[in-house]
Motif scaffolding. Structure first.
Motif, PDB file in Angstrom:
ATOM      1  N   ARG A 145       0.754  -1.256  -0.137  1.00 30.82           N
ATOM      2  CA  ARG A 145      -0.007   0.154   0.166  1.00 30.82           C
ATOM      3  C   ARG A 145       0.776   1.230   0.071  1.00 30.82           C
ATOM      4  NH1 ARG A 145      -4.964  -1.819   4.052  1.00 30.82           N
ATOM      5  NH2 ARG A 145      -5.910  -3.146   2.448  1.00 30.82           N
ATOM      6  N   ALA A 146       2.007   1.232   0.792  1.00 26.02           N
ATOM      7  CA  ALA A 146       2.761   2.534   0.619  1.00 26.02           C
ATOM      8  C   ALA A 146       3.450   2.696  -0.534  1.00 26.02           C
ATOM      9  CB  ALA A 146       4.004   2.162   1.831  1.00 26.02           C
ATOM     10  N   ALA A 147       3.930   1.640  -1.393  1.00 22.60           N
ATOM     11  CA  ALA A 147       4.449   1.645  -2.630  1.00 22.60           C
ATOM     12  C   ALA A 147       3.403   2.217  -3.636  1.00 22.60           C
ATOM     13  CB  ALA A 147       4.994   0.506  -3.095  1.00 22.60           C
ATOM     14  N   HIS A 148       2.257   1.941  -3.400  1.00 17.16           N
ATOM     15  CA  HIS A 148       1.201   2.242  -4.392  1.00 17.16           C
ATOM     16  C   HIS A 148       0.872   3.826  -4.016  1.00 17.16           C
ATOM     17  CE1 HIS A 148       0.717  -1.758  -5.579  1.00 17.16           C
ATOM     18  NE2 HIS A 148       0.149  -1.438  -6.832  1.00 17.16           N
ATOM     19  N   ALA A 149       0.965   4.122  -2.638  1.00 16.47           N
ATOM     20  CA  ALA A 149       0.800   5.590  -2.378  1.00 16.47           C
ATOM     21  C   ALA A 149       1.694   6.599  -2.949  1.00 16.47           C
ATOM     22  CB  ALA A 149       0.659   5.525  -0.734  1.00 16.47           C
ATOM     23  N   ILE A 150       3.030   6.027  -3.018  1.00 16.02           N
ATOM     24  CA  ILE A 150       4.115   6.945  -3.466  1.00 16.02           C
ATOM     25  C   ILE A 150       3.721   7.426  -4.933  1.00 16.02           C
ATOM     26  CG2 ILE A 150       6.312   6.820  -4.295  1.00 16.02           C
ATOM     27  CD1 ILE A 150       7.074   5.128  -1.834  1.00 16.02           C
ATOM     28  N   ALA A 151       3.121   6.271  -5.423  1.00 18.62           N
ATOM     29  CA  ALA A 151       2.943   6.470  -6.990  1.00 18.62           C
ATOM     30  C   ALA A 151       1.803   7.657  -7.090  1.00 18.62           C
ATOM     31  CB  ALA A 151       2.382   5.264  -7.532  1.00 18.62           C
ATOM     32  N   TRP A 152       0.675   7.541  -6.238  1.00 18.40           N
ATOM     33  CA  TRP A 152      -0.304   8.264  -6.315  1.00 18.40           C
ATOM     34  C   TRP A 152       0.195   9.678  -5.632  1.00 18.40           C
ATOM     35  CZ3 TRP A 152      -4.430   8.041  -9.023  1.00 18.40           C
ATOM     36  CH2 TRP A 152      -4.744   6.627  -9.632  1.00 18.40           C
TER      37      TRP A 152
ATOM     38  N   LEU B 184       9.232  17.041 -16.535  1.00 15.08           N
ATOM     39  CA  LEU B 184       9.405  16.898 -15.242  1.00 15.08           C
ATOM     40  C   LEU B 184       8.307  16.011 -14.546  1.00 15.08           C
ATOM     41  CD1 LEU B 184      11.154  17.664 -12.517  1.00 15.08           C
ATOM     42  CD2 LEU B 184       9.850  19.645 -12.558  1.00 15.08           C
ATOM     43  N   SER B 185       7.074  16.328 -15.043  1.00 18.61           N
ATOM     44  CA  SER B 185       6.204  15.549 -14.443  1.00 18.61           C
ATOM     45  C   SER B 185       6.260  14.122 -15.002  1.00 18.61           C
ATOM     46  CB  SER B 185       4.592  16.151 -15.328  1.00 18.61           C
ATOM     47  OG  SER B 185       4.517  17.377 -14.557  1.00 18.61           O
ATOM     48  N   VAL B 186       6.587  13.650 -16.298  1.00 16.37           N
ATOM     49  CA  VAL B 186       6.708  12.388 -16.531  1.00 16.37           C
ATOM     50  C   VAL B 186       7.679  11.716 -15.776  1.00 16.37           C
ATOM     51  CG1 VAL B 186       7.182  10.981 -18.464  1.00 16.37           C
ATOM     52  CG2 VAL B 186       5.632  12.799 -18.798  1.00 16.37           C
ATOM     53  N   LEU B 187       8.701  12.207 -15.690  1.00 22.66           N
ATOM     54  CA  LEU B 187       9.963  11.757 -14.987  1.00 22.66           C
ATOM     55  C   LEU B 187       9.599  11.599 -13.480  1.00 22.66           C
ATOM     56  CD1 LEU B 187      12.980  13.688 -16.350  1.00 22.66           C
ATOM     57  CD2 LEU B 187      12.479  11.313 -16.702  1.00 22.66           C
ATOM     58  N   THR B 188       8.824  12.561 -12.653  1.00 25.23           N
ATOM     59  CA  THR B 188       8.600  12.368 -11.487  1.00 25.23           C
ATOM     60  C   THR B 188       7.486  11.338 -11.079  1.00 25.23           C
ATOM     61  OG1 THR B 188       8.813  14.773 -11.161  1.00 25.23           O
ATOM     62  CG2 THR B 188       7.276  13.463  -9.469  1.00 25.23           C
ATOM     63  N   GLU B 189       6.572  11.108 -12.056  1.00 22.48           N
ATOM     64  CA  GLU B 189       5.805   9.764 -12.143  1.00 22.48           C
ATOM     65  C   GLU B 189       6.610   8.563 -12.222  1.00 22.48           C
ATOM     66  OE1 GLU B 189       2.504   7.974 -10.533  1.00 22.48           O
ATOM     67  OE2 GLU B 189       2.843  10.112 -11.050  1.00 22.48           O
ATOM     68  N   LEU B 190       7.540   8.505 -13.270  1.00 23.93           N
ATOM     69  CA  LEU B 190       8.112   7.386 -13.496  1.00 23.93           C
ATOM     70  C   LEU B 190       8.984   7.007 -12.308  1.00 23.93           C
ATOM     71  CD1 LEU B 190       9.428   7.717 -17.006  1.00 23.93           C
ATOM     72  CD2 LEU B 190       7.733   6.102 -16.281  1.00 23.93           C
ATOM     73  N   ALA B 191       9.601   7.907 -11.573  1.00 20.02           N
ATOM     74  CA  ALA B 191      10.412   7.830 -10.438  1.00 20.02           C
ATOM     75  C   ALA B 191       9.504   7.152  -9.339  1.00 20.02           C
ATOM     76  CB  ALA B 191      11.152   8.833  -9.953  1.00 20.02           C
ATOM     77  N   ALA B 192       8.376   7.790  -9.291  1.00 16.56           N
ATOM     78  CA  ALA B 192       7.446   7.397  -8.101  1.00 16.56           C
ATOM     79  C   ALA B 192       6.982   6.052  -8.304  1.00 16.56           C
ATOM     80  CB  ALA B 192       6.207   8.418  -7.969  1.00 16.56           C
ATOM     81  N   LEU B 193       7.098   5.403  -9.651  1.00 18.26           N
ATOM     82  CA  LEU B 193       6.719   3.847  -9.727  1.00 18.26           C
ATOM     83  C   LEU B 193       7.727   3.050  -9.407  1.00 18.26           C
ATOM     84  CD1 LEU B 193       5.035   4.377 -13.186  1.00 18.26           C
ATOM     85  CD2 LEU B 193       3.895   4.037 -11.099  1.00 18.26           C
ATOM     86  N   PHE B 194       8.985   3.453  -9.127  1.00 20.89           N
ATOM     87  CA  PHE B 194      10.247   2.664  -8.633  1.00 20.89           C
ATOM     88  C   PHE B 194       9.816   1.676  -7.494  1.00 20.89           C
ATOM     89  CE2 PHE B 194      13.828   2.344  -5.987  1.00 20.89           C
ATOM     90  CZ  PHE B 194      14.598   1.584  -6.631  1.00 20.89           C
ATOM     91  N   PRO B 195       9.177   2.268  -6.422  1.00 14.71           N
ATOM     92  CA  PRO B 195       8.949   1.451  -5.359  1.00 14.71           C
ATOM     93  C   PRO B 195       8.115   0.115  -5.430  1.00 14.71           C
ATOM     94  CG  PRO B 195       8.782   3.918  -4.813  1.00 14.71           C
ATOM     95  CD  PRO B 195       9.000   3.496  -6.248  1.00 14.71           C
ATOM     96  N   LEU B 196       7.273   0.391  -6.630  1.00 12.20           N
ATOM     97  CA  LEU B 196       6.475  -0.887  -6.781  1.00 12.20           C
ATOM     98  C   LEU B 196       7.277  -2.122  -7.122  1.00 12.20           C
ATOM     99  CD1 LEU B 196       3.669   0.725  -8.944  1.00 12.20           C
ATOM    100  CD2 LEU B 196       3.564   0.013  -6.645  1.00 12.20           C
ATOM    101  N   LEU B 197       8.619  -1.911  -7.652  1.00 10.56           N
ATOM    102  CA  LEU B 197       9.871  -2.974  -7.725  1.00 10.56           C
ATOM    103  C   LEU B 197      10.097  -3.584  -6.641  1.00 10.56           C
ATOM    104  CD1 LEU B 197      12.360  -1.133 -10.499  1.00 10.56           C
ATOM    105  CD2 LEU B 197      10.337  -2.989 -10.730  1.00 10.56           C
ATOM    106  N   LEU B 198      10.050  -2.831  -5.558  1.00 14.45           N
ATOM    107  CA  LEU B 198      10.526  -3.259  -4.109  1.00 14.45           C
ATOM    108  C   LEU B 198       9.284  -4.321  -3.485  1.00 14.45           C
ATOM    109  CD1 LEU B 198      12.225  -0.162  -2.792  1.00 14.45           C
ATOM    110  CD2 LEU B 198      13.090  -2.060  -3.895  1.00 14.45           C
ATOM    111  N   VAL B 199       8.313  -4.054  -4.050  1.00 15.39           N
ATOM    112  CA  VAL B 199       6.989  -4.951  -3.512  1.00 15.39           C
ATOM    113  C   VAL B 199       6.594  -5.827  -4.307  1.00 15.39           C
ATOM    114  CG1 VAL B 199       6.360  -3.145  -1.592  1.00 15.39           C
ATOM    115  CG2 VAL B 199       5.350  -3.436  -3.983  1.00 15.39           C
ATOM    116  N   SER B 200       7.280  -5.986  -5.668  1.00 14.70           N
ATOM    117  CA  SER B 200       6.613  -6.989  -6.757  1.00 14.70           C
ATOM    118  C   SER B 200       7.113  -8.317  -6.677  1.00 14.70           C
ATOM    119  CB  SER B 200       7.079  -6.432  -8.021  1.00 14.70           C
ATOM    120  OG  SER B 200       6.659  -7.288  -9.059  1.00 14.70           O
ATOM    121  N   ASP B 201       6.390  -9.487  -6.801  1.00 17.34           N
ATOM    122  CA  ASP B 201       6.753 -10.780  -6.692  1.00 17.34           C
ATOM    123  C   ASP B 201       7.070 -11.163  -7.971  1.00 17.34           C
ATOM    124  OD1 ASP B 201       6.619 -10.658  -3.775  1.00 17.34           O
ATOM    125  OD2 ASP B 201       4.439 -11.512  -4.177  1.00 17.34           O
ATOM    126  N   ARG B 202       6.828 -10.535  -9.183  1.00 15.53           N
ATOM    127  CA  ARG B 202       7.084 -11.087 -10.344  1.00 15.53           C
ATOM    128  C   ARG B 202       8.060 -10.406 -11.330  1.00 15.53           C
ATOM    129  NH1 ARG B 202       1.303  -8.854 -12.121  1.00 15.53           N
ATOM    130  NH2 ARG B 202       0.724  -9.297  -9.939  1.00 15.53           N
TER     131      ARG B 202
END
Length: 170
Positions: free
Chosen positions: A23-30, A72-90
């Motif tokens: 949930r925290a990783a998804h919250a970062i993206a949001w 800058l908006s696109v790069l910020t959102e891409l960086a905010a998706l990085f934590p999803l790698l830390l919680v992904s099992d796939r």
């Protein structure tokens, strides 16, 4: 005869990420979405509190400033998706020995950037560009979620490092 390929090689077992970390990783993206939408609105010519003269002189909008602000908006959102790698099992694009230090470094940088942004946000110069208190309030609400990211990223990183440290000791 059984041939083991990378597609059939079993991944090393590791505990799945706890629900709170997911949930925290998804919250970062949001958390990055409101500021990105605000910047895109600014680049699109929607009134966000800056006069046309400030947009031209300070942000070069219209002009190359549009590419900068949208990029800058696109790069910020891409960086905010990085934590999803830390919680992904796939998906494991990087080895744990690379990903964990990278995540800790990102957490530290985010804390420093958040502190720096607080300094910038409260300087007299940055406050004088906004044309009204309402616009400044909207700006504050759009950018406030970004200040949650360092704490969330640190928690997700801690969870990732803890899960993979446990796996290495087993």
């Amino acid at each position: 005869m059984y041939v083991m390929t990378t597609a059939t090689t079993p991944l090393l077992a590791c505990a799945p990420a706890p629900l709170w970390a997911r949930r925290a990783a998804h919250a970062i993206a949001w958390c990055a979405v409101p500021s990105g939408l605000w910047r895109i609105a600014m680049a699109s010519g929607v009134y966000v509190g800056y006069s046309d003269q400030v947009l031209r002189d300070v942000f070069d909008i219209p002009g190359w400033g549009i590419a900068y602000v949208v990029g800058l908006s696109v790069l910020t959102e891409l960086a905010a998706l990085f934590p999803l790698l830390l919680v992904s099992d796939r998906c494991r694009p990087l080895h744990t020995r690379v990903l964990a230090p990278l995540a800790w470094t990102a957490s530290g940088v985010l804390v420093l950037v958040a502190l720096w942004q607080l300094v910038v946000a409260f300087t007299v110069e940055s406050q004088t560009y906004m044309s009204s208190d309402t616009a400044q309030t909207v700006w504050g609400f759009a950018f406030a979620p970004l200040f949650a990211i360092p704490a969330l990223m640190t928690a997700v990183t801690w969870s990732y490092a803890n899960r993979h440290r446990t796996r290495g000791q087993a």
